[in-house]
Scaffold this motif. Structure first.
Motif, PDB file in Angstrom:
ATOM      1  N   LEU A 248       0.838  -1.209   0.000  1.00 10.12           N
ATOM      2  CA  LEU A 248       0.000   0.000   0.000  1.00 10.12           C
ATOM      3  C   LEU A 248       0.866   1.250   0.000  1.00 10.12           C
ATOM      4  N   GLU A 249       1.939   1.236   0.791  1.00  7.61           N
ATOM      5  CA  GLU A 249       2.833   2.388   0.842  1.00  7.61           C
ATOM      6  C   GLU A 249       3.563   2.572  -0.482  1.00  7.61           C
ATOM      7  N   GLN A 250       3.940   1.470  -1.111  1.00  3.21           N
ATOM      8  CA  GLN A 250       4.648   1.576  -2.377  1.00  3.21           C
ATOM      9  C   GLN A 250       3.761   2.208  -3.444  1.00  3.21           C
ATOM     10  N   VAL A 251       2.484   1.826  -3.487  1.00  2.00           N
ATOM     11  CA  VAL A 251       1.562   2.420  -4.457  1.00  2.00           C
ATOM     12  C   VAL A 251       1.478   3.932  -4.257  1.00  2.00           C
ATOM     13  N   VAL A 252       1.325   4.358  -3.015  1.00  2.00           N
ATOM     14  CA  VAL A 252       1.204   5.791  -2.741  1.00  2.00           C
ATOM     15  C   VAL A 252       2.526   6.505  -3.032  1.00  2.00           C
ATOM     16  N   ASP A 253       3.653   5.865  -2.732  1.00  3.01           N
ATOM     17  CA  ASP A 253       4.947   6.465  -3.064  1.00  3.01           C
ATOM     18  C   ASP A 253       5.068   6.702  -4.564  1.00  3.01           C
ATOM     19  N   ILE A 254       4.541   5.779  -5.361  1.00  2.00           N
ATOM     20  CA  ILE A 254       4.616   5.921  -6.820  1.00  2.00           C
ATOM     21  C   ILE A 254       3.745   7.068  -7.304  1.00  2.00           C
ATOM     22  N   VAL A 255       2.499   7.124  -6.841  1.00  2.00           N
ATOM     23  CA  VAL A 255       1.584   8.151  -7.365  1.00  2.00           C
ATOM     24  C   VAL A 255       1.915   9.543  -6.845  1.00  2.00           C
TER      25      VAL A 255
END
Length: 727
Positions: A248-255
């Motif tokens: 979940l954190e990785q997705v938000v880091d990307i966007v």
């Protein structure tokens, strides 16, 4: 986005998504047309009238666009000031363009279309900049929605982790499932919209983790609730929750483009080092006196040092190790000859590449190419062997049997075997990463490595729990889920190896599968309620021939689309999606790839049909440019394609009960998809020629943007985004 041919219309803002880019393309095209039509000394009455219509249309569209932008500003207080300024500038620029193109009564003797070329360039630049700013601000709303959705999931995840009763768990997990579906929709659209292929690959990897972990979380949590005092069950559950939070954190880091996040760190693959070394070496051709091979020498040593992952591995055979060391030595010798040739060129003050230096450059590049091939053979050969060894899943079956018998000693023994296989797979994924050939494939290798590293211990903890509670149905189900995740990842590695081989052989390496989590509301209730099953060997044999035809047709469609100059054209994008999904269906007929069950196949078929209908919509726009028999012939083919897509959609939604009916449905889906691809392949050549010819001298008629350009979530809210919408 390509720079316009006349005038500096750069908005000064980096565009990161295709939807924003595609919305701006028609605006840039029409503004460029306006500016270019000042170049001639005299214009016809028809041209002057057309340019005036374009100016008025732009102004009217900007007015509608600004009204929607201002409404969004009212809904999002934190963007109110920025959006307000951007809307004001856009309105001002649109009015200026309308005034500059308003030449009054048009006469054939009019010397120009508009008098103030400098003013037009200035207004155009302001309009493009302000409109882009509005679009980027609206895009920030999408990012805000993803972050808010992630926060909701995290809160529910915390509640889920702390539940103590089954009743409470069922209630909260239901809420969690709905929130995950919403998050999947938002992130799936974002993944498809991203321009950066590395970010898209990272997003796909993170979303794949979330998809697989959702079922793991369900069974691991139930097991922990059933056996609250079991330490191995707690360890198993904790690992799932931790991995979901990281994803979940990785997705938000990307966007949000957070700096310093783990997902932003590129692995040090040898293929990247080879590319940099060859660029440095070939750069010596440009100016031998200004360049120096010292930097290339350091790059070569760093490259050779990375080959130690191959040569130091206990799993690398003696002959293969010697072959790699021999090629490394040859590369070093060629590097020394390059330095000597460069020194000789310096001594005679050669301003152009000498013959000796040219030969040394070619041999240096050839030697690292040979090194890459040798490493690829080593990595690919070991991967294929490991996949063969793991195909029988012996340790998994042994762990299941030992756990069901309550034999902790046997579980420990078979766990050691699985751990050894895990270490080999982890190391092998690292080797594949070195020779992956593209950054998206490199990221996929890292994802596979991490998955084996995490899931291996989870299988062992699940097996230990079952051994402690051999009569527990939920503990048995939990172990099954983790074993299926392991088997699924082995299938993904097989697909990954084929893609890496394609890159090494010079084939397209960017064909990634359709990576989307299930979309609620998209599938009919009949499909959702169907039981997912896998094809047996006999059934796979029955659809093998038709599946192979899908493979060949999808390659032909890709080859045909590569001929198009405008790769961002909607026909190209929809066509590539159709071919990619058909390729996934081909892999399913072989028991490989991303589609694991018949339910996956039917979902893919339904999504392919929707993409095919979008392709038909784009093709119909091209048909409007034809007249007479040519138009009738192409229109007839497009109608056949639409009918085939509708047939595929209806078939995917038709319920099938029983093994025989399910197989017939699979066969029908494959056969209909083959018909769809055949029609696409028949249509594309004519459309390609038509698209190449459609560059008229006069401004193109103002079109309704609704049928021409991609619609993304925030654009659905911005009803006036397609700036050149007709009145």
């Amino acid at each position: 986005m390509a720079s316009p041919p006349s005038g500096n219309l750069d908005s000064g803002l980096e565009i990161k998504t295709r939807s924003v880019e595609q919305t701006l393309i028609p605006l840039v095209s029409q503004i460029t047309t306006l500016i270019n039509h000042k170049d001639g000394p005299r214009k016809s009455e028809r041209t002057s009238a057309a340019v005036q219509r374009v100016g008025q249309a732009v102004s009217a569209a900007v007015g509608r666009f600004v009204a929607v932008g201002e409404a969004i500003a009212l809904e999002n207080h934190e963007l109110k000031d920025e959006m307000g300024r951007a809307c004001f500038e856009a309105r001002r620029a649109g009015d200026a363009i309308a005034q500059l193109t308003d030449v009054g009564p048009v006469h054939a003797t009019s010397p120009t279309v508009f008098a103030d070329r400098t003013g037009m360039v200035k207004a155009a630049r302001l309009l493009l900049s302000s409109v882009t700013k509005v679009l980027v601000l609206a895009d920030r709303i999408v990012i805000k929605q993803i972050v808010a959705s992630r926060n909701k999931v995290l809160v529910t995840l915390d509640h889920l982790e702390r539940v103590s009763t089954f009743q409470e768990f069922v209630q909260i997990f239901s809420q969690f499932g709905n929130e995950m579906v919403d998050f999947a929709h938002l992130t799936g659209d974002r993944q498809n919209d991203l321009k950066d292929e590395k970010k898209k690959a990272r997003m796909a990897a993170a979303r794949a983790v979330l998809e697989k972990c959702t079922m793991m979380l369900l069974t691991a949590s139930k097991t922990c609730l059933r056996h609250p005092d079991c330490e191995s069950a707690r360890i198993n559950k904790d690992a799932v929750f931790q991995r979901m939070r990281c994803a979940l954190e990785q997705v938000v880091d990307i966007v949000t483009e957070a700096h310093g996040c783990a997902g932003d760190v590129s692995p040090a693959g040898i293929y990247g080092a080879v590319k940099e070394y060859k660029m440095s070496v070939e750069g010596l051709r440009d100016n031998p006196l200004a360049s120096s091979p010292d930097g290339a020498g350091r790059q070569l040593e760093a490259l050779v040092e990375r080959t130690e992952d191959f040569t130091d591995s206990p799993y690398t055979g003696h002959e293969q190790r010697q072959a790699i060391l021999g090629v490394c030595q040859a590369a070093r010798e060629d590097g020394r000859r390059l330095l000597h040739a460069w020194t000789q060129a310096q001594s005679v003050q050669a301003k152009e590449t000498t013959e000796e230096l040219e030969v040394a450059i070619a041999k240096s590049c050839q030697s690292v190419n040979e090194l890459t091939r040798e490493l690829h053979v080593a990595a690919a050969g070991r991967t294929a062997e490991l996949l063969r060894v793991n195909a029988e899943h012996s340790p998994l079956r042994a762990l299941k049997a030992a756990g069901a018998e309550g034999d902790l000693e046997a579980v420990a023994r078979h766990s050691r075997t699985l751990t050894e296989q895990k270490e080999q797979l982890v190391e092998n994924c690292r080797l594949l990463c070195h020779v992956s050939g593209t950054e998206p494939l490199e990221i996929a290798c890292v994802h596979a490595e991490e998955t084996f590293h995490v899931v291996g211990p989870q299988i062992i903890s699940a097996a230990q729990t079952l051994a402690l509670h051999p009569s527990s149905k939920i503990a048995k189900e939990n172990l099954e889920v983790f074993c299926e995740a392991w088997e699924s990842q082995l299938g993904d590695v097989a697909l990954l190896l084929r893609e890496i081989d394609d890159v090494a052989e010079g084939k397209r390496g960017d064909k990634r599968g359709y990576l989307s989590l299930p979309r609620s509301g998209k599938l009919s209730s009949n499909v959702k309620n169907a039981k997912p099953v896998k094809l047996d060997a006999e059934e796979q044999s029955g659809v093998a021939k038709a599946g192979l035809e899908l493979r060949l047709l999808s390659s032909d469609v890709d080859a045909e689309l590569e001929k198009w100059e405008e790769q961002e054209q909607r026909v190209v994008r929809h066509g590539q999606s159709v071919a990619s999904m058909a390729y996934n269906m081909y892999l399913f007929t072989r028991g490989e790839g991303l589609l694991k069950t018949t339910l996956d196949l039917f979902h893919q078929a339904e999504v392919l049909s929707e993409e095919g209908l979008q392709l038909c919509s784009s093709l119909q726009v091209l048909c409007t440019q034809l007249i007479g028999e040519e138009k009738s012939a192409l229109t007839s083919e497009v109608e056949k394609l639409a009918a085939a897509c509708q047939q595929l959609q209806a078939g995917a939604r038709t319920p099938a009960q029983g093994k025989s009916a399910t197989f017939q449905k699979v066969d029908s889906a494959v056969q209909t998809t083959r018909a769809v691809l055949t029609l696409v392949l028949n249509i594309l050549p004519a459309c390609s020629k038509l698209n190449a010819k459609s560059t008229p001298d006069d401004p193109a008629p103002v079109r309704d943007g609704g049928g021409d350009y991609a619609v993304k979530p925030f654009e659905q809210r911005l009803a006036g985004l397609n700036l050149l919408e007709s009145n």
